[in-house]
Design a protein around this motif. Structure first.
Motif: not given
Length: 638
Positions: A120, A170, A172, A476, A478-479, A500, A523-525, A615
């Motif tokens: 990661n 958490s 990935r 950067d 989002g997640t 990504r 995606a989130t955040d 999301r």
């Protein structure tokens, strides 16, 4: 007038390298002529996406070597990194992850957590191949490749325990693959086909229950024969499958990949639900000759790697390719010599070839070749590159022109990979890529280069503006939960991908008039406001009610996806009826025509339904827009 760049002796104002006079290989009398012209103002297919290519390591690589070579791995910008967990056959410093008893398994996650973190941190997606049978499930006198004595413990306790742990911490995970090459008789699986299919059924369901976002992959076929039975079982039992995986050690240009696997998950041949299943060639090399002496580890293998990459780019039905292997394995007896790195961490010529590809801009540009060399050209606003290789069987005398470089002044460098340059196995004194010719601060108008490329040699010509800025720099936004590709017909030459790292989608029709291509991201955040830009080339056509050029955002609530919003610049029809692969899976609830579709902002809370969880599934679409039409979409915080 073109500026000739032939040898260092001609560079009156150049910065000369001390080794450069030895950089030009002797030109044999039989050398043929080849003329190459790169036009950086003309776009071409297929883009040099980085989201396609990754790395594979066998389980015979120690944790210490993974750690030692982490920076070299990251430098290749791999999309995914696959490895075998080797339960029951742990070696080289790996301790058993699973102990205890079948009734009460105990887990030691520390080592595998460190590997996941390392991958990661390199910006790649970890892909553990969940293999093989832990000691607590081996039959009496049995081995690691035997079916577990209690398959339900393996599938419904051990596998989901790992997924649940990574979800809770958490971490990935790009994909969970279930076993490795069960169809290779007696090697990695001694059981029957039926036993494996039952194991996949139970493990895939348990993975999805432990982590609803888990990407499930299989069956990691070596030998073609089980593909129909596997897909039939997935469809009959409605099993989780996000990536259909297979392996090949073959020439990517010989048609065998198409003949053996292109139709395996084609929605036209199986079922529509397979249109969103990736086809992952997650172990690949151009050769299966890994016994020293072998071309795989010399400069000859580097040219073959680039030949393979170009061929695989032209196979958009293949989503991911993991190159076998990143590091040489160390086996109990004779082992493959196959790594981009040797056991001591020295980089081989193929590593350097991979690195050249990894550093080239994504936007493919027109490259016209008259002669017996091949190549790729690409450019962004800061770098223009021409990558040439010669697999003709004889040396080639080449003249190359670099037209329409998108900046007026910059630095020009030439790199070589051949028996004398950047090939540790051929010449241990020349391991890494260094320029053999260069000019700094020159006009880019009319750049040319001339020289000889020996058989299975590589030359990379690069002009860059000196700013150090790259379109490949990560952003950067989002997640990322997962990225998505929609491929309803594997026979089409249309393509779609999402990166990504850079939050960039590449969509195109290729040579197709009628095709449906889409890529996306869950995606989130995300920030409240996103800026979306798109750059299109080609003549877009409005051919029928399903012709579309647009961006769609689907919003999730506690009860599922509740609203889909489609944004477009004019190429859309309200009677559109094409299937919707993600989100609400219905036509858009709200359609917005954007005044300037090349650069616009979207306020997510303004568009979201009540109860939005944060999301989204964001997808990028082209359908029935005519041949030669292509788009690069980029997403950034506003």
């Amino acid at each position: 007038m073109r500026r000739p760049l032939r040898t260092l002796a001609t560079f009156a104002s150049a910065v000369l390298l001390s080794t450069a006079l030895a950089a030009q290989p002797a030109r044999p009398a039989h050398a043929a002529d080849a003329t190459v012209t790169a036009d950086f103002a003309v776009s071409a297919d297929y883009p040099l996406i980085k989201s396609k290519f990754g790395l594979f390591n066998s389980g015979y690589v120690s944790p210490a070597r993974w750690k030692r070579d982490a920076a070299k791995m990251a430098a290749l910008r791999p999309a995914r990194v696959r490895w075998e967990t080797m339960w029951g056959n742990e070696q080289h410093g790996w301790t058993p992850m699973v102990t205890g008893s079948p009734a009460h398994p105990h887990y030691r996650f520390a080592q595998i957590d460190r590997l996941v973190d390392l991958i990661n941190d390199a910006g790649a997606q970890p892909v553990p191949a969940l293999t093989y049978t832990p000691g607590i499930l081996k039959p009496p006198g049995g081995n690691w490749n035997d079916p577990p004595t209690d398959p339900s413990v393996w599938a419904t306790k051990i596998v989901p325990a790992l997924a649940a742990h990574w979800k809770e911490t958490s971490r990935r995970i790009g994909s969970y693959e279930i076993w490795n090459e069960p169809d290779l008789p007696g090697v990695f699986w001694t059981g029957t086909q039926q036993q494996y299919l039952d194991l996949y059924r139970d493990a895939s369901r348990a993975l999805r229950a432990a982590d609803p976002d888990a990407y499930v992959e299989g069956p990691a076929l070596c030998c073609v024969g089980w593909k129909t039975e596997f897909v039939d079982r997935v469809l009959a039992d409605d099993l989780p499958l996000d990536g259909f995986s297979f392996h090949a050690y073959t020439d990517a240009t010989d048609g065998s990949l198409e003949n053996n696997y292109q139709g395996a998950t084609d929605s036209g041949l199986t079922a529509y639900r397979m249109a969103t299943v990736d086809d992952n060639l997650n172990e690949y090399n151009w050769s299966h000759d890994f016994t020293v002496p072998t071309d795989v580890i010399t400069h000859r293998g580097a040219a073959e790697l680039l030949k393979s990459f170009k061929a695989l780019l032209a196979k958009p039905w293949i989503t991911h390719v993991e190159w076998a292997q990143f590091q040489d394995p160390v086996c109990p007896t004779t082992c493959d010599v196959i790594g981009l790195l040797d056991r001591d961490g020295h980089v081989r010529a193929s590593y350097n070839a991979f690195k050249l590809y990894a550093d080239m801009p994504v936007a493919r540009k027109q490259l016209t070749i008259d002669g017996a060399v091949d190549g790729l050209a690409s450019s962004d606003s800061h770098t223009s590159g021409v990558l040439l290789w010669n697999t003709s069987g004889s040396a080639q005398d080449v003249t190359a022109a670099l037209d329409n470089v998108p900046f007026a002044n910059g630095d020009f460098r030439v790199y070589r990979i051949d028996a004398e340059h950047a090939s540790y196995e051929d010449n241990p004194a020349s391991e890494t890529l260094t320029p053999v010719e260069q000019q700094l601060g020159v006009s880019t108008a009319g750049l040319t280069w001339s020289g000889t490329i020996p058989d299975h040699g590589i030359v990379y010509l690069e002009a860059e503006d000196g700013t150090g800025t790259s379109s490949l720099d990560p952003v950067d936004v989002g997640t990322v939960v997962r990225d998505l590709q929609y491929m309803p017909n594997h026979g089409k030459k249309s393509y779609a991908s999402f990166d990504r790292r850079t939050w960039t989608a590449e969509i195109g029709m290729g040579t197709e008039t009628w095709a449906d291509a889409a890529a996306g991201v869950v995606a989130t955040d995300l920030p409240d406001t996103l800026r979306i830009r798109q750059e299109s080339t080609g003549t877009f056509q409005n051919l029928d009610a399903n012709s579309l050029h647009g961006v769609r955002i689907d919003f999730e609530t506690a009860s599922g996806y509740a609203k889909g919003v489609l944004l477009h610049g004019g190429l859309y029809d309200s009677t559109r009826s094409a299937p919707v692969p993600w989100g609400t899976k219905r036509q858009a609830d709200e359609v917005i025509r954007v005044a300037d579709f090349s650069d616009f902002t979207v306020n997510l809370p303004d568009l979201a339904p009540p109860g939005w969880t944060g999301r989204v599934t964001m997808s990028f679409h082209q359908q029935n827009t005519g041949p030669g039409t292509r788009t690069t979409f980029t997403v950034r915080p506003a």
